[in-house]
Design an enzyme around this catalytic site. Sequence first.
Site, PDB file in Angstrom:
ATOM      1  N   LYS A 106       0.860  -1.186   0.000  1.00 60.19           N
ATOM      2  CA  LYS A 106       0.000   0.000   0.000  1.00 60.19           C
ATOM      3  C   LYS A 106       0.888   1.225   0.000  1.00 60.19           C
ATOM      4  O   LYS A 106       2.023   1.167   0.500  1.00 60.19           O
ATOM      5  CB  LYS A 106      -0.888   0.031   1.256  1.00 60.19           C
ATOM      6  CG  LYS A 106      -2.158   0.830   1.062  1.00 60.19           C
ATOM      7  CD  LYS A 106      -3.176   0.018   0.291  1.00 60.19           C
ATOM      8  CE  LYS A 106      -4.527   0.659   0.220  1.00 60.19           C
ATOM      9  NZ  LYS A 106      -5.542  -0.346  -0.151  1.00 60.19           N
TER      10      LYS A 106
HETATM   11  N1  GLU Z   1      -7.180  -0.152  -3.346  1.00 58.84           N
HETATM   12  C1  GLU Z   1      -7.893  -1.342  -3.638  1.00 58.84           C
HETATM   13  C2  GLU Z   1      -7.939  -2.236  -2.425  1.00 58.84           C
HETATM   14  O1  GLU Z   1      -7.831  -1.792  -1.306  1.00 58.84           O
HETATM   15  C3  GLU Z   1      -7.396  -2.036  -4.900  1.00 58.84           C
HETATM   16  C4  GLU Z   1      -5.956  -2.464  -4.876  1.00 58.84           C
HETATM   17  C5  GLU Z   1      -5.442  -2.953  -6.234  1.00 58.84           C
HETATM   18  O2  GLU Z   1      -6.204  -3.060  -7.183  1.00 58.84           O
HETATM   19  O3  GLU Z   1      -4.225  -3.208  -6.296  1.00 58.84           O
HETATM   20  O4  GLU Z   1      -8.192  -3.414  -2.519  1.00 58.84           O
END
Ligand code: GLU
Length: 417
Positions: A106
Site C-alpha cells: 500500500k
Molecule cells: N485499493 C484497492 C484495495 O484496497 C485495490 C488495490 C489494487 O487493485 O491493487 O483493494
Amino acid sequence: MDTKHSAWSNALEQLQIVADKISLDPGVLARLKTPKRTLEVAVPVVMDDGSTRVFQGFRVQHNIDRGPAKGGVRFAPTVDSDEVKALAMWMTWKCAVVSIPFGGAKGGVAVDPKILSLGELERLTRRFTSEILPILGPEKDVPAPDMGTNAQTMAWMMDAFSQNVGYAVPGVVTGKPLSIGGSAGREEATGRGVAIVTREIARRMGLTLSGASVAIQGFGNVGKNAALILAREFNCRIVAVSDANGGWYDPRGLDVEILARNSAAGGALPSDFPAERLTNAELLELPCDILIPAALENQISAQNAPRIKPKLLIEAANGPTSPDADPILRANGVTVVPDILANAGGVTVSYFEWVQGRDEYFWSIDEVAQRLERIMVNATNEVWAIAQRENVDLRLAAYISGVGRVSEAMHARGHWG
Ligand code: GLU
C-alpha cells in the site's frame, strides 16, 4: 472515528487470532508481523501560489512471497505509517483469499486532495512516483487507485515511471484509463465484487435481496457502485447513503441513480435531496437488513457495536471493524463478511488488467465480468466451507484461507527464517 485503536494494532491482533487458531509457525508469524519493506519519502510540491510544500509519502510492501507486491495508493489526511502498514498487510491476505499471484502493498500521501488544484495534484503524484520508483515495476510492485486517487492518478504514475526508464510501461500500475491499457470493468470492480459476495452470503442465510433494506456508509467509487449494482440488479432498497459529512435517509428507498449522477467523483453527495439528513453514526446504527461500511477504518468498535444489528454486515471498506467489536456483533447474530473477501473484486480485476497488459490482448467487459464472478464465488465458497468445518466466523475463516496460503508459499520457498 475511534481513536483507541490504530489500524496497525487491529491488523496485528487479527493476525495473532488466526496464528493461534492454526498454530502458525512462530518464524512465519514473526516475519508476517513486520512488513518486508517500508519506504517513507518527502514529496516537495511547488504550489500554484509559488510556495513549496513538503508532503509525507509512504510505500509499504508487506509480503511478496506469492508474487509482486500489489495494492493501492491513498491520498488522504489520515495517511500515516501505521495506516499504510495495516492496509499493506490486509492486501497480502486479500490477494491470497482470492488466490491471485500477488503479495500485499500500500502507498499513501498525507494530503487532502480536495483542496489541491489539478496541477498541484499532478505534480504531487509525479514527485511521489519518482521518490518510490526504485521499488516499483510490473514484476516488483504495482500500485492502483484507493481513497483519494483514480484512473487519472494512475495515468500520471505510469507516465512518470515510463519517462524515467525511456519507454512505455503500462504494467507498472493498474486501474489505468482504457486508452493506455486499462481493463474494461476495473472502475466498478470493487462494487461488483461486493454485490456478488452479498448475493452469495444472503442466499446461504435465506435472506431475500429483492426489497431488502441496505445502508451504505461512503459514496466514493466503492460505495456508489455497490449501491447502483445492488439496486439495479438485485432490486435492493438502498435506505441510506453518506459521505464524510453525513448522508440521506429514506426508509422507502433512495433513488441512487439520481444520487450517483449528482455526486462528486470523490464521493461528495448533493447537499440538497428529497430525504432526511442523518449522521454517519446514525447510519451505522440504522435498523436494516444489510449494512455496508464503504469508507474508512475503525468505524465499528466495542463502543457502538452493541447498537449495530443488521442481519448482514459487508465490509466494503478496508478495516472498518475493530477486533473488539467482532465478539459483540457475533453475539448479536450479525453475519460479518470481512474486507479481505468482500472488497477483493477490485484487486481481482487489477490482476486481470496486469495479465491483459502482459499479453497485449484485451478482454470484453463480459469476459471480465464472468471471470470476476468465478473468482469471487469460488473464494466465497471456500471461506464459507472453512467457517462451517472449523465452526468459526467468516473473518477467521477468510484469515485461515489467506494466511494459510501465504504461510504455505513461505514454507515452499523456505526463506522466512
Ligand atoms: N485499493 C484497492 C484495495 O484496497 C485495490 C488495490 C489494487 O487493485 O491493487 O483493494
